[in-house]
Design a protein around this motif. Structure first.
Motif, PDB file in Angstrom:
ATOM      1  N   VAL A   1      43.371 -16.068  36.317  1.00 38.50           N
ATOM      2  CA  VAL A   1      42.786 -15.259  35.315  1.00 38.50           C
ATOM      3  C   VAL A   1      42.585 -15.996  34.175  1.00 38.50           C
ATOM      4  CG1 VAL A   1      42.890 -13.369  33.945  1.00 38.50           C
ATOM      5  CG2 VAL A   1      43.282 -13.219  36.021  1.00 38.50           C
ATOM      6  N   ALA A   2      43.564 -16.929  33.761  1.00 41.40           N
ATOM      7  CA  ALA A   2      43.766 -17.817  32.636  1.00 41.40           C
ATOM      8  C   ALA A   2      42.646 -18.924  32.638  1.00 41.40           C
ATOM      9  CB  ALA A   2      45.111 -18.389  32.563  1.00 41.40           C
ATOM     10  N   GLU A   3      42.424 -19.443  34.101  1.00 39.29           N
ATOM     11  CA  GLU A   3      41.422 -20.368  34.175  1.00 39.29           C
ATOM     12  C   GLU A   3      39.999 -19.895  34.184  1.00 39.29           C
ATOM     13  OE1 GLU A   3      42.675 -22.710  37.815  1.00 39.29           O
ATOM     14  OE2 GLU A   3      44.485 -23.352  36.766  1.00 39.29           O
ATOM     15  N   GLU A   4      39.788 -18.720  34.198  1.00 40.57           N
ATOM     16  CA  GLU A   4      38.607 -18.032  34.693  1.00 40.57           C
ATOM     17  C   GLU A   4      37.711 -18.256  33.153  1.00 40.57           C
ATOM     18  OE1 GLU A   4      36.137 -14.095  35.393  1.00 40.57           O
ATOM     19  OE2 GLU A   4      38.533 -14.014  35.702  1.00 40.57           O
ATOM     20  N   LYS A   5      36.585 -18.871  33.150  1.00 39.17           N
ATOM     21  CA  LYS A   5      35.884 -18.954  31.894  1.00 39.17           C
ATOM     22  C   LYS A   5      34.903 -18.036  31.543  1.00 39.17           C
ATOM     23  CE  LYS A   5      37.922 -23.214  30.888  1.00 39.17           C
ATOM     24  NZ  LYS A   5      38.637 -23.167  29.588  1.00 39.17           N
ATOM     25  N   MET A   6      34.599 -17.837  30.341  1.00 40.05           N
ATOM     26  CA  MET A   6      33.537 -17.098  29.971  1.00 40.05           C
ATOM     27  C   MET A   6      32.227 -18.055  29.725  1.00 40.05           C
ATOM     28  SD  MET A   6      34.445 -13.888  27.362  1.00 40.05           S
ATOM     29  CE  MET A   6      35.038 -14.855  26.119  1.00 40.05           C
ATOM     30  N   LYS A   7      31.424 -17.958  30.539  1.00 35.15           N
ATOM     31  CA  LYS A   7      30.242 -19.038  30.429  1.00 35.15           C
ATOM     32  C   LYS A   7      29.048 -18.425  29.601  1.00 35.15           C
ATOM     33  CE  LYS A   7      31.121 -21.277  34.688  1.00 35.15           C
ATOM     34  NZ  LYS A   7      30.407 -21.717  36.075  1.00 35.15           N
ATOM     35  N   LEU A   8      28.761 -18.904  28.361  1.00 33.22           N
ATOM     36  CA  LEU A   8      28.016 -18.317  27.456  1.00 33.22           C
ATOM     37  C   LEU A   8      27.068 -19.524  26.768  1.00 33.22           C
ATOM     38  CD1 LEU A   8      30.203 -15.958  25.414  1.00 33.22           C
ATOM     39  CD2 LEU A   8      28.873 -15.278  27.222  1.00 33.22           C
ATOM     40  N   SER A   9      25.778 -19.016  26.358  1.00 36.67           N
ATOM     41  CA  SER A   9      25.243 -20.105  25.860  1.00 36.67           C
ATOM     42  C   SER A   9      25.212 -19.865  24.298  1.00 36.67           C
ATOM     43  CB  SER A   9      23.529 -19.344  25.608  1.00 36.67           C
ATOM     44  OG  SER A   9      23.480 -18.180  25.167  1.00 36.67           O
ATOM     45  N   VAL A  10      24.757 -21.025  23.484  1.00 38.15           N
ATOM     46  CA  VAL A  10      25.087 -21.158  22.003  1.00 38.15           C
ATOM     47  C   VAL A  10      24.655 -19.607  21.461  1.00 38.15           C
ATOM     48  CG1 VAL A  10      24.211 -22.329  20.141  1.00 38.15           C
ATOM     49  CG2 VAL A  10      24.895 -23.545  22.143  1.00 38.15           C
ATOM     50  N   ASP A  11      23.501 -19.317  21.913  1.00 43.32           N
ATOM     51  CA  ASP A  11      22.972 -18.172  21.092  1.00 43.32           C
ATOM     52  C   ASP A  11      23.845 -17.006  21.299  1.00 43.32           C
ATOM     53  OD1 ASP A  11      20.594 -18.536  19.738  1.00 43.32           O
ATOM     54  OD2 ASP A  11      19.429 -18.635  21.745  1.00 43.32           O
ATOM     55  N   GLU A  12      24.470 -16.609  22.376  1.00 43.60           N
ATOM     56  CA  GLU A  12      25.518 -15.732  22.579  1.00 43.60           C
ATOM     57  C   GLU A  12      26.685 -15.898  22.048  1.00 43.60           C
ATOM     58  OE1 GLU A  12      24.245 -14.512  27.485  1.00 43.60           O
ATOM     59  OE2 GLU A  12      25.622 -16.058  26.887  1.00 43.60           O
ATOM     60  N   VAL A  13      27.212 -17.137  21.715  1.00 43.27           N
ATOM     61  CA  VAL A  13      28.264 -17.276  21.099  1.00 43.27           C
ATOM     62  C   VAL A  13      28.182 -17.058  19.474  1.00 43.27           C
ATOM     63  CG1 VAL A  13      30.020 -19.209  20.380  1.00 43.27           C
ATOM     64  CG2 VAL A  13      29.236 -19.339  22.825  1.00 43.27           C
ATOM     65  N   ILE A  14      27.135 -17.545  18.988  1.00 40.04           N
ATOM     66  CA  ILE A  14      26.921 -17.271  17.586  1.00 40.04           C
ATOM     67  C   ILE A  14      26.590 -15.868  17.221  1.00 40.04           C
ATOM     68  CG2 ILE A  14      24.987 -17.511  15.684  1.00 40.04           C
ATOM     69  CD1 ILE A  14      24.315 -20.128  16.922  1.00 40.04           C
ATOM     70  N   GLU A  15      25.923 -15.198  18.126  1.00 38.69           N
ATOM     71  CA  GLU A  15      25.742 -13.582  17.970  1.00 38.69           C
ATOM     72  C   GLU A  15      26.957 -12.867  18.077  1.00 38.69           C
ATOM     73  OE1 GLU A  15      23.054 -12.269  16.822  1.00 38.69           O
ATOM     74  OE2 GLU A  15      21.480 -13.772  16.917  1.00 38.69           O
ATOM     75  N   LYS A  16      27.945 -13.109  19.224  1.00 36.90           N
ATOM     76  CA  LYS A  16      28.800 -12.260  19.548  1.00 36.90           C
ATOM     77  C   LYS A  16      30.214 -12.830  18.726  1.00 36.90           C
ATOM     78  CE  LYS A  16      27.668 -11.075  24.032  1.00 36.90           C
ATOM     79  NZ  LYS A  16      27.971 -11.287  25.891  1.00 36.90           N
ATOM     80  N   TYR A  17      30.557 -14.088  18.535  1.00 35.63           N
ATOM     81  CA  TYR A  17      31.767 -14.494  18.115  1.00 35.63           C
ATOM     82  C   TYR A  17      31.632 -15.120  16.261  1.00 35.63           C
ATOM     83  CZ  TYR A  17      33.292 -13.307  22.672  1.00 35.63           C
ATOM     84  OH  TYR A  17      33.330 -12.700  24.009  1.00 35.63           O
ATOM     85  N   VAL A  18      30.829 -16.122  16.340  1.00 34.02           N
ATOM     86  CA  VAL A  18      30.486 -16.615  14.877  1.00 34.02           C
ATOM     87  C   VAL A  18      29.915 -16.099  13.935  1.00 34.02           C
ATOM     88  CG1 VAL A  18      29.747 -18.715  13.946  1.00 34.02           C
ATOM     89  CG2 VAL A  18      30.206 -18.990  16.341  1.00 34.02           C
ATOM     90  N   GLY A  19      29.048 -15.196  14.230  1.00 36.75           N
ATOM     91  CA  GLY A  19      28.292 -14.177  13.111  1.00 36.75           C
ATOM     92  C   GLY A  19      26.815 -14.865  13.202  1.00 36.75           C
TER      93      GLY A  19
END
Length: 560
Positions: A26-44
């Motif tokens: 479970v710890a090794e499982e990665k959330m594979k996201l695009s840059v757009d998704e990271v900005i919208e969901k986590y960066v702002g």
């Protein structure tokens, strides 16, 4: 009993081992996201970190406008001339020297009729020979064609520079380092222009300066728009134009106190890029999109973590950046090889080449009209310094209106309507040009009003085109696409002065050409796709696949 206990112990330890393995999985499982998704969901989508990035990179627009428009003052017609006292007493009548004003479009004929017929040494410039390049190197009469060479070569240098910086920023150096290089070269070439011994060396250094400064605007707009969410791209793309206007506004205030020494103006404007390099560029972050397509995933993720921290947010530890169409990469983490096909090229990809050609044709018309209308104001017999200030102030409502419209209007519609509106207003100026030639000077005000509104419309088109081009192409060729767009703008700009010269003889001709070309340019955007709220793609392959998928879904009939 002992054997039974040992078996129970083995079963317990086996169960613990399974639990530990599951936890590790479970710890090794990665959330594979695009840059757009990271900005919208986590960066702002747009926070403090992005605002700081936009402001920092937009400062370079100040140097861009200063170096582009400095020749308004350094290469201007001198303020006036007068006959020397000894010449008046010896061979000239005072009537030849009663009007000593040689500056302004309306006095060009008098300059040719008087000064060009005087003997060398019988007259002098009232502001001294060091006021402008024309005064220092006598670029008048039979040498007057030489005065246009430095400005033309500046724009030609910009065309070559756009191509060079576009390739450099997309490939080897990246956006941030290319911006750094452009600022260094801008400062060096600007300073050396002040040391020019003659018009030929000066023309070469203006060419070099145009080449050098062209990287500022290209990298600035891309660095701004690649770190924000989709809905903010249009607004942040407009912020740079405020700094461009600030640079233009600063020129009259710098030039007026040193109006008798054109070389000092170049030396002064060569200093801000150096200050910018040491104080502000180190605070700029590289585009995470560019790092990702170059295979530098860890660095891209670290940039996003830094942006999130400045926004008081945190990225999950198990995020892995991907290009949506590239589930697997061609290299290991930290490898500097490009993800996917590193040979992707705009000109070898049919749909991208077609789109680029349309953008460049559109840009040629926009650049011709935008800079042509600006240069055409020199034919108005107003104070030069005041005229430049007014022109700069006209940019502000264009930026504000453009920014508001971009927040809810389609790019294709806005660019088309603003270009066509500018064209219609230019053609309407013909009516008032004819009227002003027959009536008093008060009839100029309607023409000036319409011309001002037309210029604002062309300015909106100019601003929107830069933003539109960023959204039309993916990360791995985006800087090159913007550079090609700006090269076409500069090509149009380099040809517009010839039409302005014709307009001095027949203003109606210049307004007809400006209007017709602007209307034709506006119709070209019909063949471009809409990009409002669309994602910023990373590769040509990804963009082609996802845009084709969207078109396929739109063609499918709705099932009720």
């Amino acid at each position: 009993m002992e054997i039974k206990k040992e078996e129970e112990t083995k079963e317990i330890s086996h169960e613990k081992g399974d639990d530990d393995a599951a936890t590790a999985a479970v710890a090794e499982e990665k959330m594979k996201l695009s840059v757009d998704e990271v900005i919208e969901k986590y960066v702002g989508s747009f926070g403090l970190s992005q605002m700081l990035q936009v402001v920092l990179v937009s400062f370079s627009w100040v140097f861009d406008s200063q170096n582009t428009l400095v020749t308004i003052f350094t290469d201007a017609q001198p303020s006036g001339w007068r006959c020397k006292t000894s010449a008046i007493n010896a061979s000239l009548s005072p009537s030849w020297c009663m009007n000593d004003t040689a500056g302004g479009g309306g006095n060009e004929g008098q300059l040719a009729g008087h000064v060009c017929r005087l003997a060398a040494g019988s007259w002098e410039w009232t502001g001294g020979n060091s006021a402008t390049t024309i005064a220092e190197w006598d670029l008048i009469c039979h040498r007057k064609f030489l005065a246009a060479i430095p400005t033309s070569l500046f724009f030609i240098g910009s065309i070559f520079g756009c191509t060079f910086y576009g390739r450099l920023a997309d490939g080897w150096l990246g956006r941030k380092n290319t911006l750094l290089l452009a600022c260094i070269l801008t400062s060096i070439t600007t300073f050396f222009a002040s040391l020019s011994p003659n018009v030929w060396i000066y023309s070469f250094l203006r060419f070099a300066n145009g080449f050098a400064r062209s990287g500022n605007g290209i990298c600035s707009i891309v660095l701004s728009m690649e770190v924000v969410g989709n809905k903010w791209r249009g607004q942040v793309g407009q912020y740079g134009f405020f700094f461009y206007t600030a640079g233009l506004l600063s020129l009259p205030f710098i030039a007026y106190p040193i109006r008798t020494h054109w070389r000092y103006l170049y030396r002064i404007i060569s200093l801000p890029p150096l200050v910018y390099i040491f104080l502000l560029v180190p605070l700029v972050v590289e585009s995470p999109r560019w790092l990702l397509v170059r295979g530098r995933n860890k660095e891209a993720l670290e940039v996003l973590r830094k942006l999130a921290r400045w926004n008081r947010k945190k990225l999950p530890d198990n995020i892995e950046l991907i290009i949506p169409s590239q589930a697997t990469t061609t290299g290991s983490e930290g490898d500097k090889d490009t993800i996917g096909d590193e040979n992707e090229n705009i000109w070898t990809t049919r749909w991208a080449a077609k789109r680029m050609i349309i953008v460049m044709l559109f840009g040629f018309g926009v650049g011709f009209v935008y800079f042509g209308i600006q240069l055409n104001t020199e034919n108005l017999n107003f104070n030069l310094y005041l005229t430049v200030i007014i022109n700069a102030l006209m940019e502000i409502p264009a930026i504000v209106i453009g920014g508001i419209l971009l927040s809810f209007t389609n790019r294709r519609l806005l660019s088309s309507l603003s270009a066509i509106s500018a064209g219609v207003l230019c053609i309407l100026c013909i009516i008032f040009t004819t009227a002003s030639s027959k009536n008093t000077s008060s009839s100029n005000w309607p023409k000036l009003t319409i011309e001002a509104i037309g210029f604002m419309a062309s300015s909106i088109t100019f601003d929107v085109l830069n933003i539109y081009c960023v959204e039309l192409f993916p990360t791995n060729v985006r800087n090159f696409a913007v550079s090609m767009s700006r090269a076409s703008l500069m090509l149009g700009a380099s040809l517009s002065p010839s039409l302005v010269a014709v307009g001095r003889l027949s203003p109606s001709i210049s307004f007809i050409v400006f209007g017709a070309l602007s209307i034709v340019s506006g119709t070209l955007s019909v063949w471009l796709p809409e990009t409002r709220n669309a994602p910023l793609y990373e590769t040509l392959k990804q963009q082609e696949e996802e845009e084709e998928e969207k078109r396929r879904r739109l063609r499918q009939p709705t099932v009720v």
